[in-house]
Design a protein around this motif. Structure first.
Motif, PDB file in Angstrom:
ATOM      1  N   ILE A 192      -3.449  11.724   4.613  1.00  0.00           N
ATOM      2  CA  ILE A 192      -2.837  11.966   5.927  1.00  0.00           C
ATOM      3  C   ILE A 192      -3.541  11.136   6.998  1.00  0.00           C
ATOM      4  N   LYS A 193      -4.870  11.024   6.903  1.00  0.00           N
ATOM      5  CA  LYS A 193      -5.647  10.220   7.860  1.00  0.00           C
ATOM      6  C   LYS A 193      -5.241   8.746   7.766  1.00  0.00           C
ATOM      7  N   TYR A 194      -5.128   8.234   6.536  1.00  0.00           N
ATOM      8  CA  TYR A 194      -4.762   6.831   6.340  1.00  0.00           C
ATOM      9  C   TYR A 194      -3.323   6.539   6.774  1.00  0.00           C
ATOM     10  N   ILE A 195      -2.427   7.524   6.594  1.00  0.00           N
ATOM     11  CA  ILE A 195      -1.040   7.350   7.052  1.00  0.00           C
ATOM     12  C   ILE A 195      -1.018   7.197   8.568  1.00  0.00           C
TER      13      ILE A 195
ATOM     14  N   ALA B  85       6.340  17.979   2.009  1.00  0.00           N
ATOM     15  CA  ALA B  85       4.994  17.821   2.565  1.00  0.00           C
ATOM     16  C   ALA B  85       4.988  16.810   3.710  1.00  0.00           C
ATOM     17  N   LEU B  86       5.916  15.865   3.707  1.00  0.00           N
ATOM     18  CA  LEU B  86       6.003  14.874   4.786  1.00  0.00           C
ATOM     19  C   LEU B  86       6.346  15.519   6.122  1.00  0.00           C
ATOM     20  N   LEU B  87       6.933  16.716   6.071  1.00  0.00           N
ATOM     21  CA  LEU B  87       7.372  17.378   7.304  1.00  0.00           C
ATOM     22  C   LEU B  87       6.263  18.186   7.966  1.00  0.00           C
ATOM     23  N   GLU B  88       5.126  18.348   7.292  1.00  0.00           N
ATOM     24  CA  GLU B  88       4.038  19.149   7.851  1.00  0.00           C
ATOM     25  C   GLU B  88       3.555  18.553   9.174  1.00  0.00           C
ATOM     26  N   SER B  89       3.182  19.421  10.087  1.00  0.00           N
ATOM     27  CA  SER B  89       2.782  18.974  11.422  1.00  0.00           C
ATOM     28  C   SER B  89       1.576  18.045  11.395  1.00  0.00           C
ATOM     29  N   ALA B  90       0.725  18.171  10.368  1.00  0.00           N
ATOM     30  CA  ALA B  90      -0.474  17.328  10.283  1.00  0.00           C
ATOM     31  C   ALA B  90      -0.136  15.884   9.920  1.00  0.00           C
ATOM     32  N   VAL B  91       1.061  15.653   9.381  1.00  0.00           N
ATOM     33  CA  VAL B  91       1.441  14.302   8.944  1.00  0.00           C
ATOM     34  C   VAL B  91       2.030  13.527  10.111  1.00  0.00           C
ATOM     35  N   ASN B  92       1.338  12.453  10.497  1.00  0.00           N
ATOM     36  CA  ASN B  92       1.805  11.592  11.585  1.00  0.00           C
ATOM     37  C   ASN B  92       1.697  10.133  11.149  1.00  0.00           C
ATOM     38  N   PHE B  93       2.530   9.294  11.741  1.00  0.00           N
ATOM     39  CA  PHE B  93       2.595   7.885  11.366  1.00  0.00           C
ATOM     40  C   PHE B  93       2.127   7.002  12.518  1.00  0.00           C
ATOM     41  N   LYS B  94       1.644   5.821  12.146  1.00  0.00           N
ATOM     42  CA  LYS B  94       1.235   4.873  13.175  1.00  0.00           C
ATOM     43  C   LYS B  94       2.444   4.167  13.768  1.00  0.00           C
TER      44      LYS B  94
ATOM     45  N   LYS C 127      -6.667  19.324  -1.691  1.00  0.00           N
ATOM     46  CA  LYS C 127      -6.866  19.348  -0.245  1.00  0.00           C
ATOM     47  C   LYS C 127      -7.627  18.126   0.269  1.00  0.00           C
ATOM     48  N   LYS C 128      -8.713  17.746  -0.412  1.00  0.00           N
ATOM     49  CA  LYS C 128      -9.541  16.631   0.051  1.00  0.00           C
ATOM     50  C   LYS C 128      -8.763  15.317   0.028  1.00  0.00           C
ATOM     51  N   GLU C 129      -8.053  15.078  -1.079  1.00  0.00           N
ATOM     52  CA  GLU C 129      -7.282  13.836  -1.190  1.00  0.00           C
ATOM     53  C   GLU C 129      -6.130  13.830  -0.189  1.00  0.00           C
ATOM     54  N   LYS C 130      -5.517  14.999  -0.006  1.00  0.00           N
ATOM     55  CA  LYS C 130      -4.405  15.093   0.931  1.00  0.00           C
ATOM     56  C   LYS C 130      -4.855  14.783   2.359  1.00  0.00           C
ATOM     57  N   GLU C 131      -5.993  15.344   2.752  1.00  0.00           N
ATOM     58  CA  GLU C 131      -6.513  15.084   4.105  1.00  0.00           C
ATOM     59  C   GLU C 131      -6.810  13.603   4.297  1.00  0.00           C
TER      60      GLU C 131
ATOM     61  N   ARG D  19       0.855  -1.184   0.000  1.00  0.00           N
ATOM     62  CA  ARG D  19       0.000   0.000   0.000  1.00  0.00           C
ATOM     63  C   ARG D  19       0.895   1.240   0.000  1.00  0.00           C
ATOM     64  N   ILE D  20       0.992   1.862  -1.174  1.00  0.00           N
ATOM     65  CA  ILE D  20       1.909   2.988  -1.384  1.00  0.00           C
ATOM     66  C   ILE D  20       1.107   4.258  -1.658  1.00  0.00           C
ATOM     67  N   VAL D  21       1.614   5.389  -1.162  1.00  0.00           N
ATOM     68  CA  VAL D  21       0.940   6.664  -1.414  1.00  0.00           C
ATOM     69  C   VAL D  21       1.980   7.734  -1.735  1.00  0.00           C
ATOM     70  N   LEU D  22       1.567   8.684  -2.574  1.00  0.00           N
ATOM     71  CA  LEU D  22       2.407   9.826  -2.917  1.00  0.00           C
ATOM     72  C   LEU D  22       1.851  11.058  -2.221  1.00  0.00           C
ATOM     73  N   LEU D  23       2.698  11.757  -1.469  1.00  0.00           N
ATOM     74  CA  LEU D  23       2.256  12.931  -0.718  1.00  0.00           C
ATOM     75  C   LEU D  23       3.124  14.131  -1.105  1.00  0.00           C
ATOM     76  N   THR D  24       2.527  15.086  -1.798  1.00  0.00           N
ATOM     77  CA  THR D  24       3.240  16.294  -2.219  1.00  0.00           C
ATOM     78  C   THR D  24       2.389  17.521  -1.953  1.00  0.00           C
ATOM     79  N   GLY D  25       2.964  18.690  -2.190  1.00  0.00           N
ATOM     80  CA  GLY D  25       2.256  19.934  -1.907  1.00  0.00           C
ATOM     81  C   GLY D  25       1.146  20.249  -2.884  1.00  0.00           C
ATOM     82  N   THR D  26       1.141  19.628  -4.065  1.00  0.00           N
ATOM     83  CA  THR D  26       0.141  19.961  -5.079  1.00  0.00           C
ATOM     84  C   THR D  26      -1.062  19.024  -5.073  1.00  0.00           C
ATOM     85  N   VAL D  27      -1.046  18.017  -4.207  1.00  0.00           N
ATOM     86  CA  VAL D  27      -2.212  17.126  -4.101  1.00  0.00           C
ATOM     87  C   VAL D  27      -3.400  17.946  -3.595  1.00  0.00           C
TER      88      VAL D  27
END
Length: 548
Positions: A363-366, A379-388, A356-360, A346-354
């Motif tokens: 981030i939830k699934y991550i 974009a991985l460094l944003e405070s909203a991005v957290n890992f399990k 807003k809805k898809e990005k949110e 299960r792979i995902v691409l996270l960048t600044g141009t994704v």
């Protein structure tokens, strides 16, 4: 580190608020800063080269008198100004020219004496100095700092002259050197044949001889590297104390991945893979730098490390500096992992141009652990991005991220293993020095069929030869890029920035080609658009900072 005084330079006699602002732009705010504002080079003014003995190709210092001067427009290039001054001494005359600096004419008064430093070149059968540095000789009686000695030449803050800066530093040395406490113990200085700090500062600014300047440079270089190494050595000694993750390194998926590759891994890749496996199998957190030329196969090695982390139930994050590179890695790695049977990664691409809805949603699934491999940009460094359960961090092109940025991503997990990659040529000894808290792996072998990387070094004086090589490739329909370490001109490094050189190169050496400027201050979309145009061969030459 306080050596003498943290007194603001503004209150030093002869400075004041206006000049203090100019010094601040060059990073000089206190007396200590001024004492550590070292010369960029020296001129031996105990004797000057007679004009009659100047030879083409040599770099010389002459003392001469202005015989004539004028400013004119070039007949060949519209809007191009040439200022020319003919200077002479008892032995002869020579022409000096400066380009696009018409204001200089007002300074070049006939009969004025000056010192010039530059490269002697031959033009239309006569010798001339092209854009030489110059300094007028004052009629003042006190020339002890400017004539008859080895004279320091500094990278000047705006509106500051060499003569003024020499006198200011001399006064600061006279007043504050007696107060200096040398923090380097005597036994260390003695074992390494080092000068004390006061004498070193005196001789780096006002050397009595070339030998005394060299000894001062040796002491101050030793000091700089020592202060740099101590915290790194402490970090490395404590590295084993940090409990990390013990990964499953020989699972069926990692073995399948290696077998599914359409090529055979090189011996150098296999050696590095073993080093990474040994690290990941240990309970201590891996801190490893992977170095190798472009095309040597670093990404495959990193992907295998990610598979090992994922197979053990952890997440892996792969951070790269640009969206184009992130998408390229995403597509390639996704294709490679699809060949592994019995497992859908299960792979995902996270960048600044994704959007807003898809990005949110991503981030939830991550955070919930639904994505195992996350490939992205800053974009991985944003405070909203957290890992399990982040188990591995891979940072590609590490030199394009700041130290603080590199630390942010691992901080989103519980001591995950960290693999940092670079294609920047770093000799092994220098790599160990700079990354003393990291272990080093080197892929020093290219896969079959790959063209080897050729490295040539040109001095600043031979930059035109480097441009000529670039032009030859561009004329063949190929592409090139020129990289500068800073965007704006740097007083500390004494180099022009990418913006200034872009303006010059696009109007001069490469004016007939399609040239673009790219740097980190541009919006990500602008950077990606420029890179895409370069990829589509809509551009011939990129002038860039290390954003590339």
């Amino acid at each position: 580190m306080k050596l003498t005084s943290d007194k603001a330079i503004q209150y030093l006699k002869g400075v004041g608020p206006k000049r203090a602002k100019a010094f601040a732009k060059a990073g000089v705010n206190t007396i200590d800063d001024l004492l550590y504002f070292f010369p960029r080079r020296y001129e031996d003014r105990t004797k000057f080269s007679p004009i009659s003995r100047l030879a083409p190709g040599s770099i010389q210092t002459i003392k001469a008198t202005i015989l004539s001067s004028r400013s004119r427009h070039s007949l060949r290039r519209w809007g191009f100004n040439i200022t020319e001054a003919v200077v002479g001494d008892e032995s002869g005359e020579i022409s000096c020219v400066w380009f696009n600096q018409p204001y200089l004419e007002q300074y070049f008064k006939v009969g004025s004496s000056l010192i010039l430093y530059g490269k002697v070149e031959e033009y239309s059968g006569r010798l001339q100095l092209n854009s030489p540095e110059f300094e007028f000789i004052s009629d003042e009686a006190d020339e002890s700092l400017n004539i008859g000695r080895i004279v320091p030449i500094y990278s000047l803050p705006q509106a500051i002259t060499q003569r003024y800066l020499r006198r200011l530093i001399k006064n600061a040395l006279d007043e504050y050197l007696p107060r200096i406490h040398d923090f380097l113990p005597f036994d260390i200085r003695s074992r390494n044949n080092l000068l004390n700090l006061a004498k070193s500062l005196l001789n780096i600014h006002l050397p009595e001889s070339g030998e005394s300047q060299a000894l001062a440079h040796q002491r101050l270089s030793f000091e700089e590297f020592l202060l740099f190494q101590i915290p790194l050595a402490l970090r490395k000694s404590r590295k084993g104390e940090r409990k990390g993750i013990t990964h499953k390194i020989d699972g069926q998926f990692s073995q399948q991945f290696s077998r599914s590759l359409p090529f055979i891994l090189t011996k150098a890749q296999l050696k590095v893979i073993d080093e990474i496996k040994n690290d990941m199998a240990k309970p201590a957190a891996m801190q490893r730098l992977l170095q190798g030329d472009v095309g040597c196969g670093k990404t495959i090695v990193a992907t295998l490390a990610a598979v090992m982390a994922i197979e053990g139930g952890f997440q892996a994050a792969f951070m790269v500096p640009t969206e184009i590179l992130a998408r390229q890695h995403y597509e390639n790695i996704k294709g490679q992992l699809s060949k592994i049977k019995g497992k859908k990664f299960r792979i995902v691409l996270l960048t600044g141009t994704v959007n807003k809805k898809e990005k949110e949603k991503n981030i939830k699934y991550i955070k919930e652990g639904k994505f195992e491999l996350i490939i992205g940009t800053h974009a991985l460094l944003e405070s909203a991005v957290n890992f399990k359960n982040l188990g591995l961090v891979v940072i590609d092109e590490q030199h394009k991220f700041g130290v603080g940025q590199r630390a942010l991503l691992p901080g989103k997990g519980e001591n995950p293993d960290v693999l940092i990659m670079t294609a920047t040529p770093i000799p092994r000894t220098l790599a160990i020095t700079l990354y003393a808290d990291m272990d080093i792996s080197v892929i020093n072998e290219l896969p079959p069929g790959r063209i080897s990387v050729k490295t040539q070094v040109f001095t600043h004086e031979k930059k035109k030869e480097a441009y000529l090589i670039a032009r030859e490739h561009l004329l063949k329909g190929q592409q090139a890029y020129i990289i500068y370490p800073v965007i704006e001109p740097s007083y500390a490094l004494d180099i022009a920035g990418a913006k200034k050189r872009y303006e010059e190169l696009s109007k001069e050496e490469f004016r007939e080609f399609r040239v673009a400027l790219i740097h980190a201050r541009l919006k990500q979309k602008e950077q990606d658009d420029i890179m895409q145009r370069f990829k589509n061969k809509e551009l011939d030459l990129l002038v860039a900072t290390t954003v590339l």
